[in-house]
Design a protein around this motif. Structure first.
Motif, PDB file in Angstrom:
ATOM      1  N   THR A   1       0.850  -1.203   0.000  1.00  0.00           N
ATOM      2  CA  THR A   1       0.000   0.000   0.000  1.00  0.00           C
ATOM      3  C   THR A   1       0.877   1.242   0.000  1.00  0.00           C
ATOM      4  OG1 THR A   1      -1.753  -1.156   1.176  1.00  0.00           O
ATOM      5  CG2 THR A   1      -1.803   1.248   1.234  1.00  0.00           C
ATOM      6  N   SER A   2       1.915   1.211   0.804  1.00  0.00           N
ATOM      7  CA  SER A   2       2.846   2.336   0.859  1.00  0.00           C
ATOM      8  C   SER A   2       3.536   2.529  -0.484  1.00  0.00           C
ATOM      9  CB  SER A   2       3.876   2.090   1.962  1.00  0.00           C
ATOM     10  OG  SER A   2       4.803   3.133   1.990  1.00  0.00           O
TER      11      SER A   2
ATOM     12  N   ASN B   1       1.052   4.005  -2.867  1.00  0.00           N
ATOM     13  CA  ASN B   1       0.862   5.427  -2.558  1.00  0.00           C
ATOM     14  C   ASN B   1       2.046   6.242  -3.062  1.00  0.00           C
ATOM     15  OD1 ASN B   1      -1.648   5.274  -1.386  1.00  0.00           O
ATOM     16  ND2 ASN B   1      -0.867   5.028   0.692  1.00  0.00           N
TER      17      ASN B   1
ATOM     18  N   SER C   1       1.850   6.513  -6.777  1.00  0.00           N
ATOM     19  CA  SER C   1       0.793   7.462  -7.154  1.00  0.00           C
ATOM     20  C   SER C   1       1.263   8.896  -6.940  1.00  0.00           C
ATOM     21  CB  SER C   1      -0.474   7.215  -6.328  1.00  0.00           C
ATOM     22  OG  SER C   1      -1.032   5.976  -6.654  1.00  0.00           O
ATOM     23  N   LYS C   2       1.946   9.129  -5.820  1.00  0.00           N
ATOM     24  CA  LYS C   2       2.456  10.481  -5.539  1.00  0.00           C
ATOM     25  C   LYS C   2       3.493  10.886  -6.577  1.00  0.00           C
ATOM     26  CE  LYS C   2       1.601  10.501  -0.557  1.00  0.00           C
ATOM     27  NZ  LYS C   2       2.193  10.427   0.781  1.00  0.00           N
TER      28      LYS C   2
ATOM     29  N   THR D   1      -3.704  -0.761  -8.269  1.00  0.00           N
ATOM     30  CA  THR D   1      -3.833  -0.806  -6.809  1.00  0.00           C
ATOM     31  C   THR D   1      -5.032  -1.677  -6.427  1.00  0.00           C
ATOM     32  OG1 THR D   1      -2.887   1.403  -6.651  1.00  0.00           O
ATOM     33  CG2 THR D   1      -4.074   0.593  -4.730  1.00  0.00           C
TER      34      THR D   1
END
Length: 180
Positions: free
Chosen positions: A27-28, A31, A34-35, A170
């Protein structure tokens, strides 16, 4: 048997903890990805906007130069050609006045015609050449605005696709992770 059960419970807890840690890490990572993608989109958007702003400034400068050229041409016309026409009219008027008083009406008419010609030529220049130069500047500005709009639309579409792809990946990751 109770020891086997305890071992199985411990193994189950270890698997749950490992799954939880792995899920948190994935998940990290998702993320972070995505960032990064969003940051890239922001950077590309800023780059396109900066280029668009620079191009707009160039067009603005070109338009100003074009207007100055038209203004200079108009001034030259007024100071040279128009003055020549007026000088010709004065000369004709003087000759006619000296020749005969009865031609006074004729003199007024000739002077008016010459003045109308000068006025028509000045108006023609302003309506044609100056308008043509301004239309050219408007056309360039419009073309640039269309190009900038197209590029911004393409960039927005690209960003949307990247976000949709990241979201899909995701979602698939979590579905695979929790479906086991």
């Amino acid at each position: 048997m109770s020891e086997d059960l305890k071992n199985q419970e411990n193994q189950a807890e270890n698997i749950a903890d490992n799954t939880k840690n792995s899920s948190s890490n994935k998940t990290s990572e998702a993320n972070d990805a995505s960032k990064e993608t969003l940051d890239e989109v922001k950077d590309k958007t800023k780059e396109v906007l900066d280029k668009a702003e620079a191009k707009f400034e160039d067009i603005k400068t070109e338009a100003k130069e074009t207007f100055e050229k038209a203004k200079t041409k108009a001034t030259e016309f007024i100071n040279e050609d128009a003055k020549e026409f007026v000088d010709d009219a004065k000369e004709k008027a003087s000759k006619i006045a000296k020749e005969a008083g009865q031609k006074l009406d004729e003199l007024s008419e000739d002077a008016k015609e010459t003045y109308d010609k000068v006025k028509a030529k000045a108006t023609e220049f302003i309506n044609e050449d100056a308008k043509e130069l301004m239309d050219e500047a408007k056309e360039k500005a419009s073309k640039f605005a269309d190009e900038a709009g197209d590029k911004l639309e393409d960039l927005a579409d690209d960003a949307k696709e990247v976000i949709e792809e990241t979201t899909k990946k995701t979602k698939n990751f979590f579905q695979r992770l929790f479906s086991k």
